[in-house]
Structures are given as structure tokens and as C-alpha cells.
Design a protein around this motif. Sequence first.
Motif, PDB file in Angstrom:
ATOM      1  N   LEU A   1       7.944  30.056 -38.853  1.00  7.54           N
ATOM      2  CA  LEU A   1       7.028  30.201 -37.717  1.00  7.54           C
ATOM      3  C   LEU A   1       6.821  28.846 -37.030  1.00  7.54           C
ATOM      4  CD1 LEU A   1       4.868  32.053 -36.224  1.00  7.54           C
ATOM      5  CD2 LEU A   1       3.216  31.051 -37.812  1.00  7.54           C
ATOM      6  N   THR A   2       6.655  27.812 -37.851  1.00  3.53           N
ATOM      7  CA  THR A   2       6.439  26.454 -37.321  1.00  3.53           C
ATOM      8  C   THR A   2       7.656  25.991 -36.521  1.00  3.53           C
ATOM      9  OG1 THR A   2       5.077  26.014 -39.266  1.00  3.53           O
ATOM     10  CG2 THR A   2       5.757  24.103 -37.976  1.00  3.53           C
ATOM     11  N   LEU A   3       8.847  26.235 -37.057  1.00  2.16           N
ATOM     12  CA  LEU A   3      10.075  25.833 -36.350  1.00  2.16           C
ATOM     13  C   LEU A   3      10.232  26.598 -35.033  1.00  2.16           C
ATOM     14  CD1 LEU A   3      12.712  25.499 -39.229  1.00  2.16           C
ATOM     15  CD2 LEU A   3      11.219  23.746 -38.250  1.00  2.16           C
ATOM     16  N   ALA A   4       9.839  27.885 -35.065  1.00  2.00           N
ATOM     17  CA  ALA A   4       9.964  28.700 -33.850  1.00  2.00           C
ATOM     18  C   ALA A   4       8.983  28.210 -32.771  1.00  2.00           C
ATOM     19  CB  ALA A   4       9.686  30.169 -34.181  1.00  2.00           C
ATOM     20  N   ARG A   5       7.832  27.734 -33.189  1.00  2.00           N
ATOM     21  CA  ARG A   5       6.826  27.289 -32.221  1.00  2.00           C
ATOM     22  C   ARG A   5       7.152  25.924 -31.634  1.00  2.00           C
ATOM     23  NH1 ARG A   5       1.112  27.095 -34.239  1.00  2.00           N
ATOM     24  NH2 ARG A   5       0.771  26.910 -32.013  1.00  2.00           N
ATOM     25  N   PHE A   6       7.881  25.108 -32.408  1.00  5.93           N
ATOM     26  CA  PHE A   6       8.148  23.740 -31.961  1.00  5.93           C
ATOM     27  C   PHE A   6       9.655  23.484 -31.983  1.00  5.93           C
ATOM     28  CE2 PHE A   6       3.970  23.713 -34.179  1.00  5.93           C
ATOM     29  CZ  PHE A   6       3.178  23.565 -33.044  1.00  5.93           C
ATOM     30  N   PRO A   7      10.338  23.872 -30.894  1.00  5.61           N
ATOM     31  CA  PRO A   7      11.813  23.783 -30.853  1.00  5.61           C
ATOM     32  C   PRO A   7      12.351  22.369 -31.094  1.00  5.61           C
ATOM     33  CG  PRO A   7      10.972  25.069 -29.006  1.00  5.61           C
ATOM     34  CD  PRO A   7       9.783  24.462 -29.674  1.00  5.61           C
ATOM     35  N   PHE A   8      11.573  21.337 -30.778  1.00  2.86           N
ATOM     36  CA  PHE A   8      12.074  19.978 -31.015  1.00  2.86           C
ATOM     37  C   PHE A   8      12.191  19.694 -32.518  1.00  2.86           C
ATOM     38  CE2 PHE A   8       7.501  19.857 -30.234  1.00  2.86           C
ATOM     39  CZ  PHE A   8       7.017  19.180 -31.359  1.00  2.86           C
ATOM     40  N   LEU A   9      11.492  20.474 -33.353  1.00  2.00           N
ATOM     41  CA  LEU A   9      11.689  20.369 -34.807  1.00  2.00           C
ATOM     42  C   LEU A   9      12.918  21.180 -35.218  1.00  2.00           C
ATOM     43  CD1 LEU A   9       8.050  20.911 -36.208  1.00  2.00           C
ATOM     44  CD2 LEU A   9       9.231  18.738 -35.840  1.00  2.00           C
ATOM     45  N   ALA A  10      13.008  22.402 -34.693  1.00  2.00           N
ATOM     46  CA  ALA A  10      14.097  23.312 -35.071  1.00  2.00           C
ATOM     47  C   ALA A  10      15.463  22.742 -34.724  1.00  2.00           C
ATOM     48  CB  ALA A  10      13.896  24.662 -34.389  1.00  2.00           C
ATOM     49  N   ALA A  11      15.516  21.808 -33.753  1.00  2.00           N
ATOM     50  CA  ALA A  11      16.797  21.245 -33.311  1.00  2.00           C
ATOM     51  C   ALA A  11      17.455  20.349 -34.347  1.00  2.00           C
ATOM     52  CB  ALA A  11      16.585  20.453 -32.015  1.00  2.00           C
ATOM     53  N   ARG A  12      16.711  19.992 -35.406  1.00  2.00           N
ATOM     54  CA  ARG A  12      17.269  19.065 -36.407  1.00  2.00           C
ATOM     55  C   ARG A  12      18.364  19.723 -37.256  1.00  2.00           C
ATOM     56  NH1 ARG A  12      14.141  14.332 -36.543  1.00  2.00           N
ATOM     57  NH2 ARG A  12      15.993  13.708 -37.677  1.00  2.00           N
ATOM     58  N   SER A  13      19.139  18.872 -37.921  1.00  2.00           N
ATOM     59  CA  SER A  13      20.171  19.374 -38.841  1.00  2.00           C
ATOM     60  C   SER A  13      19.499  20.043 -40.042  1.00  2.00           C
ATOM     61  CB  SER A  13      21.035  18.213 -39.333  1.00  2.00           C
ATOM     62  OG  SER A  13      20.268  17.394 -40.202  1.00  2.00           O
TER      63      SER A  13
ATOM     64  N   SER B   1      -6.634  26.506 -40.404  1.00  2.00           N
ATOM     65  CA  SER B   1      -5.805  27.480 -41.135  1.00  2.00           C
ATOM     66  C   SER B   1      -4.561  26.795 -41.692  1.00  2.00           C
ATOM     67  CB  SER B   1      -5.386  28.603 -40.191  1.00  2.00           C
ATOM     68  OG  SER B   1      -4.533  28.070 -39.179  1.00  2.00           O
ATOM     69  N   ASP B   2      -3.848  27.482 -42.602  1.00  2.41           N
ATOM     70  CA  ASP B   2      -2.580  26.949 -43.125  1.00  2.41           C
ATOM     71  C   ASP B   2      -1.591  26.717 -41.990  1.00  2.41           C
ATOM     72  OD1 ASP B   2      -3.646  27.148 -45.607  1.00  2.41           O
ATOM     73  OD2 ASP B   2      -2.461  28.879 -46.246  1.00  2.41           O
ATOM     74  N   GLU B   3      -1.594  27.648 -41.035  1.00  3.89           N
ATOM     75  CA  GLU B   3      -0.674  27.539 -39.904  1.00  3.89           C
ATOM     76  C   GLU B   3      -0.934  26.253 -39.105  1.00  3.89           C
ATOM     77  OE1 GLU B   3      -0.783  31.057 -37.425  1.00  3.89           O
ATOM     78  OE2 GLU B   3       0.012  29.896 -35.747  1.00  3.89           O
TER      79      GLU B   3
ATOM     80  N   ALA C   1       1.544  22.958 -38.911  1.00  6.98           N
ATOM     81  CA  ALA C   1       1.961  22.498 -37.573  1.00  6.98           C
ATOM     82  C   ALA C   1       1.712  20.997 -37.431  1.00  6.98           C
ATOM     83  CB  ALA C   1       1.208  23.268 -36.483  1.00  6.98           C
ATOM     84  N   ILE C   2       0.577  20.538 -37.915  1.00  4.28           N
ATOM     85  CA  ILE C   2       0.242  19.113 -37.826  1.00  4.28           C
ATOM     86  C   ILE C   2       1.118  18.296 -38.781  1.00  4.28           C
ATOM     87  CG2 ILE C   2      -1.561  17.402 -38.329  1.00  4.28           C
ATOM     88  CD1 ILE C   2      -3.596  19.598 -37.313  1.00  4.28           C
TER      89      ILE C   2
END
Length: 257
Positions: A26-38, A67-69, A73-74
Amino acid sequence: MSGWLSRWRRQRTLERRPIPEPLWQLTLARFPFLAARSADDLQALRDMATLFLAEKEFAGARGLEVSDEMAVAIAAQACLPALKLGLQWFDGFVGIVVHEDAVLARRQHEDDDGVVHAWDEELAGEAMSGGPVMLAWRDVDDAGASAADGYNVVVHEFAHVIDMRGGVTAGLETVDPEGERGVWLNGLADEHELFADAVDREEETFLDPYGAEALEEFFAVAAEAFFVAPAELKGEQPRVYALLQSFFRQDPVAWKS
Ligand SMILES: [Zn+2]
């Protein structure tokens, strides 16, 4: 804590309390600049964020429930600048205070004529040496969308934490200008001066003009863009990009987008 004990505790935390898979996805989906990593970087980021969550204390201001979410995220965004440097760069503080929205801080300044000017400054985040890091959830929550503008409050504040811990932007007057650190710091200071001049001339800049205020703000503002809009930063200010690439030991334009 001795070396082996902290290593053992950390290993146990990673085994027993990893960030749950659905929450991480969920976190990766919300923050694409994280998901872009290898895949390797993402595993390292997830491990570091897991330890960050175990070792730092989150508190909500004025009854806000963290919340945990929200905490994940932070943590994930906070660990991004420290990914290749190590979690020890965050040793100097424990608390993270999350506000629902921006906070108004009373500022006061006495001018040369002795007149005191007071105003309210709207803060989306604040980092103090040894003290807690303050973040406005509204801005953290919006980080996926605001990445296009190179804006990221979590990266900004944790770049300050790294700077305060390591004296990254300090000592311009005393550093050996010929040494490796002196060359790096003078390079950053030159870029800051050019940027401040451009802001003075009211030129459009990709980086937040707030970076003109001081060298440490320039470092924090440039770090935001470096991690969430690297291609734009590299295009507009290649030398700043190269300086941050060597400091953070990361090359974000190489990530898939
Ligand atoms: Zn700042």
C-alpha cells in the motif's frame, strides 16, 4: 548498546516484526518515487523502515491517532535519504510528532532600528537538534502528488536531521578548501549562492525558493527534489544533482519510473 547486542536485537526485530506485506505494498502504491527503486533497494528500505519503527516513538498532536499506515508512510520516506548511509545517522533523536495540519509558529525579529516584527509562520515540518521531528500529516499524505513539484516534507526534515548529525553544511569557513569535504562543501555553497541570486532576480526555479534562505535550507530543499523528482533536478541543476549523488551515494535518475 554494544555492537553485537544491537545487531542481535535488530535481527530479531526484522524476523519477528517486519512491516506486513499488504501495508508495505500500500505504501509503495501511494508513493511511486519509492516503488521506482530496484528490488534490492526496496528490501533494504523495508528493513530499515522496520527498524526505524521499532526504535523511534510516534506521537499524535492534539489527539491525532497515528495509525500503522501513517507511521509506515513516514518511516519509509524518512529512511530514503539514509538508505546507503545507515540508520545511525538518525541516532540523535527518538520522537516524531505528527500534526493533522500545518502548525503556526510565532516568529519574532528585531530590525536594525530596534523595531520588533512578529509574524506567524506556517510550518509543514520542523527538525531540531536532538529534539523531536515535527511533521504535518496533510503534507506527508500528499507526497505522491506533490512529488512532481519536487516537494517532500519528510525528506526535507530528515535531510536536516542528517545535516545536524553530521555537520554536513557546517564549517564552510574552517574546512580545508583543497580537501575532499572542502571541495564538496564549497561546490554546494557556490550553487546556493547562484540559486539565491536567481531567486533575487525573481527567476522561475524548479527548487523551492525557500532554499535561498540559508545553506542548510538549500541542502534540504535540493534533497527533496533529488529523491522525488530527480530527472527535473538533474536537468535544471546538474552540479547540485552530482553533489547530492556523491553525498547520499544514490543515483535516483537511474531508477525505473
Ligand atoms: Zn528546512
